[in-house]
Design a protein around this motif. Structure first.
Motif, short mmCIF file in Angstrom:
data_model
loop_
_atom_site.label_atom_id
_atom_site.label_comp_id
_atom_site.label_asym_id
_atom_site.label_seq_id
_atom_site.Cartn_x
_atom_site.Cartn_y
_atom_site.Cartn_z
N TYR A 32 27.16 52.68 29.07
CA TYR A 32 28.04 53.02 28.24
C TYR A 32 27.38 52.15 26.97
O TYR A 32 27.82 51.37 25.25
N HIS B 11 34.00 60.88 38.13
CA HIS B 11 34.33 59.53 38.73
C HIS B 11 35.22 58.81 38.56
O HIS B 11 36.61 59.14 38.36
N ASP B 13 38.25 57.17 38.25
CA ASP B 13 39.32 56.54 37.28
C ASP B 13 38.78 57.28 35.54
O ASP B 13 39.71 57.17 34.68
N ASP B 14 37.78 58.24 35.59
CA ASP B 14 37.79 58.93 34.78
C ASP B 14 39.07 60.45 34.29
O ASP B 14 40.21 60.01 33.42
N HIS B 124 28.83 62.74 33.53
CA HIS B 124 30.00 63.69 32.56
C HIS B 124 29.43 64.63 31.79
O HIS B 124 29.82 66.14 32.03
ZN LIG Z 1 33.81 58.24 34.59
#
Ligand SMILES: [Zn+2]
Lengths: 117, 219
Positions: A32, B11, B13-14, B124
């Protein structure tokens, strides 16, 4: 993981020299990085379960930043920025560098048996 | 067709950060929800703050966190066994077939996944693309609706306003609880908020109070 004691860590590295070992080497600034800051770049690399043998390994550094180099027959393995280490329940030597928020920045792990997952 | 929602993200927590409010509103209506979670987030950077995980213990810790989060949300969990960060290098067709086998079995009315190309993390994008391909493999009359979640900074500019915009503030307690279940990951993110705000729950609510999705057009 514990803060690095250079003498103890050196002993652990020596113990694993001249044996067939499995190495996990990784560095990352996260997926990120450029999402949260458009001026930064996403960079990272990892190799898992590289099967190698090193003739000499050495840890160098002080306080909160250490470098580890493993000399192979025809090459090198190198990690910079490790500051913690532990021997886990499988007897593997785990070294890592974390940032102030506890995020992993670099990892170098040496094991006589393959790493899981 | 009876209602059943399938959430497909890579994942642990997504689901908590991205869709737990929406999931909660479905569960409140007694609509079953199944979460197909691709990986165990083995390569996550967050090791807890202060750190309590290592690269080697993280998978098992995140697996337990995921199981707990799914208990909080009261959803059925399927762990698909891929490895974090590698999904884009798998065969999309094979991953799609794998996902399709679950869809054939469950026959969902709705699939929630990431919007490929606008979901920031390569996992993702890749898993979202495979999920949409998995739905596409179904005969047209059996296909569930697909809600695709975009995260990238440019998604509004490029894709316009999402058709589904769920205000989840009324179920925020549940959403927050599911996020906290992912302790190793939430610590870091929440401490960032904690430094700036007095009331962490209120801050998180303004930051995470809405869940938006684009309705996928198969045309
Ligand atoms: Zn993720």
């Amino acid at each position: 993981m514990e803060p690095i004691d250079i003498n103890l860590l050196q002993q652990e590295i020596d113990e694993r020299a001249n044996k067939q070992v499995y190495v996990h080497l990784e560095t990352t600034n996260g997926a990120y990085a450029s999402h949260f800051n458009k001026d930064s770049y996403n960079v990272g690399a990892f190799i898992r379960n590289a099967k190698v043998q090193y003739e000499r390994g050495k840890v160098v550094g002080a306080e909160s930043t250490y470098r580890v180099g493993l000399k192979l027959e025809i090459g090198w393995i190198y990690a910079e920025g490790v500051n913690k280490y532990e021997i886990n329940e499988n007897g593997s030597l785990l070294m890592a560098g974390h940032d102030r928020e506890g995020r992993l920045m670099v990892a170098l792990q040496i094991s006589e048996t393959p790493f899981h997952y | 067709m009876s209602e059943h929602v399938v959430v497909i993200y890579p994942h642990p927590d997504d689901e908590a950060f991205g869709a737990s409010g929406t999931i909660t509103t479905f569960r409140e209506k007694d609509i079953p929800v199944t979460y197909l979670c691709g990986t165990l987030g083995e390569m996550g950077r967050n090791m807890g703050n202060p750190t309590f995980a290592t690269r080697e213990t993280l998978p098992e810790i995140r697996k337990q966190e995921l199981i707990k989060a799914c208990e909080v949300l009261d959803v059925k969990l399927e762990m698909l066994g891929y490895r974090d960060k590698t999904l884009e290098f798998e065969s999309r067709e094979e991953v799609a077939k794998h996902l399709n086998s679950y869809l054939q079995e469950i026959k969902p009315s709705l699939v929630i996944t990431h919007y490929p190309g606008y979901a920031v993390h390569p996992d993702h994008d890749a898993f979202g693309a495979a999920a949409i391909r998995a739905v596409e493999m179904m005969p047209e009359e059996e296909r569930p609706a697909v809600w695709a979640q975009a995260i990238s900074n440019d998604h509004l500019e490029v894709l316009g306003q999402p058709q589904v915009q769920n205000d989840v503030t009324s179920v925020f307690r549940k959403k927050f609880a599911s996020i906290l279940a992912h302790k190793s990951q939430a610590d870091g993110m929440l401490s960032k908020v904690r430094n700036e705000e007095e009331d962490i729950e209120l801050a998180a609510q303004t930051w995470l109070g809405r869940e938006s999705f684009y309705i996928w057009d198969f045309e």
